[in-house]
Design an enzyme around this catalytic site. Structure first.
Site, PDB file in Angstrom:
ATOM      1  N   VAL A  45       2.819  49.743 -95.335  1.00  0.00           N
ATOM      2  CA  VAL A  45       3.079  48.791 -94.506  1.00  0.00           C
ATOM      3  C   VAL A  45       4.768  49.192 -94.226  1.00  0.00           C
ATOM      4  O   VAL A  45       5.317  48.843 -93.098  1.00  0.00           O
ATOM      5  CB  VAL A  45       2.834  47.509 -94.818  1.00  0.00           C
ATOM      6  CG1 VAL A  45       3.620  46.559 -93.925  1.00  0.00           C
ATOM      7  CG2 VAL A  45       1.532  47.039 -94.905  1.00  0.00           C
ATOM      8  N   CYS A  46       5.481  49.363 -95.466  1.00  0.00           N
ATOM      9  CA  CYS A  46       6.816  49.534 -95.352  1.00  0.00           C
ATOM     10  C   CYS A  46       7.089  50.686 -94.552  1.00  0.00           C
ATOM     11  O   CYS A  46       8.170  50.400 -93.539  1.00  0.00           O
ATOM     12  CB  CYS A  46       7.692  49.782 -96.826  1.00  0.00           C
ATOM     13  SG  CYS A  46       7.151  48.529 -97.784  1.00  0.00           S
ATOM     14  N   THR A  47       6.565  51.982 -94.436  1.00  0.00           N
ATOM     15  CA  THR A  47       6.789  52.835 -93.611  1.00  0.00           C
ATOM     16  C   THR A  47       6.573  52.653 -92.146  1.00  0.00           C
ATOM     17  O   THR A  47       7.432  52.865 -91.434  1.00  0.00           O
ATOM     18  CB  THR A  47       5.935  54.073 -94.052  1.00  0.00           C
ATOM     19  OG1 THR A  47       6.232  54.373 -95.463  1.00  0.00           O
ATOM     20  CG2 THR A  47       6.166  55.319 -93.146  1.00  0.00           C
TER      21      THR A  47
END
Length: 152
Positions: A45-47
């Protein structure tokens, strides 16, 4: 609990993925700041979120606005992450003292040892004008940032 709109944004001094010192107060009177906290580099999700910002970078980093992304990763981890994903905006390390800035903004998860997904739009005077906090698995909507910036 995350700080709220109308609150003076806590100043901080963090190292970026190139080892340069970045202070929030350096942008006061010059630029609005999109301050984005995320849990960890190299996670799905962060990427996705950080690459979406990369793809729309002129909206979030220009003459009027500065994007700053903060995680509790080391600067070395952030350097490799930025190079791998082609991220050309500052990735700031809140690694040591661990989570100090994340705590100041009320987005540090003590049980997990990382920041949750908190975003703060800070105006040129250093006042938080808009904020959103999502749980660890929940991606944020960039369109919300665009609307918040347009309202300043």
């Amino acid at each position: 609990m995350a700080i709220e709109a109308g609150t003076k944004a806590p100043d901080f001094e963090l190292k970026d993925n190139h080892g340069r010192t970045v202070k929030l107060s350096d942008f006061r009177g010059e630029k609005n700041v999109v301050l984005l906290f995320y849990p960890f580099a190299f996670t799905g999700v962060c990427t996705g979120e950080l690459c979406a910002l990369r793809d729309e970078l002129p909206t979030f980093e220009n003459d009027d606005t500065q994007l700053l992304a903060v995680s509790n990763d080391s600067i070395h981890t952030l350097r490799v992450f930025a190079e791998q994903e082609g991220l050309e905006y500052p990735l700031l390390s809140d690694f040591w003292p661990h989570g100090e800035t994340s705590r100041a903004y009320g987005v540090f998860d003590e049980d997990k040892g990382c920041a949750v997904r908190g975003t703060f739009i800070i105006d040129k005077e250093g006042v938080v004008r808009w904020t959103v906090v999502n749980g660890l698995p929940d991606a944020r909507d960039l369109n919300d940032y665009v609307k918040a910036l347009a309202s300043i």
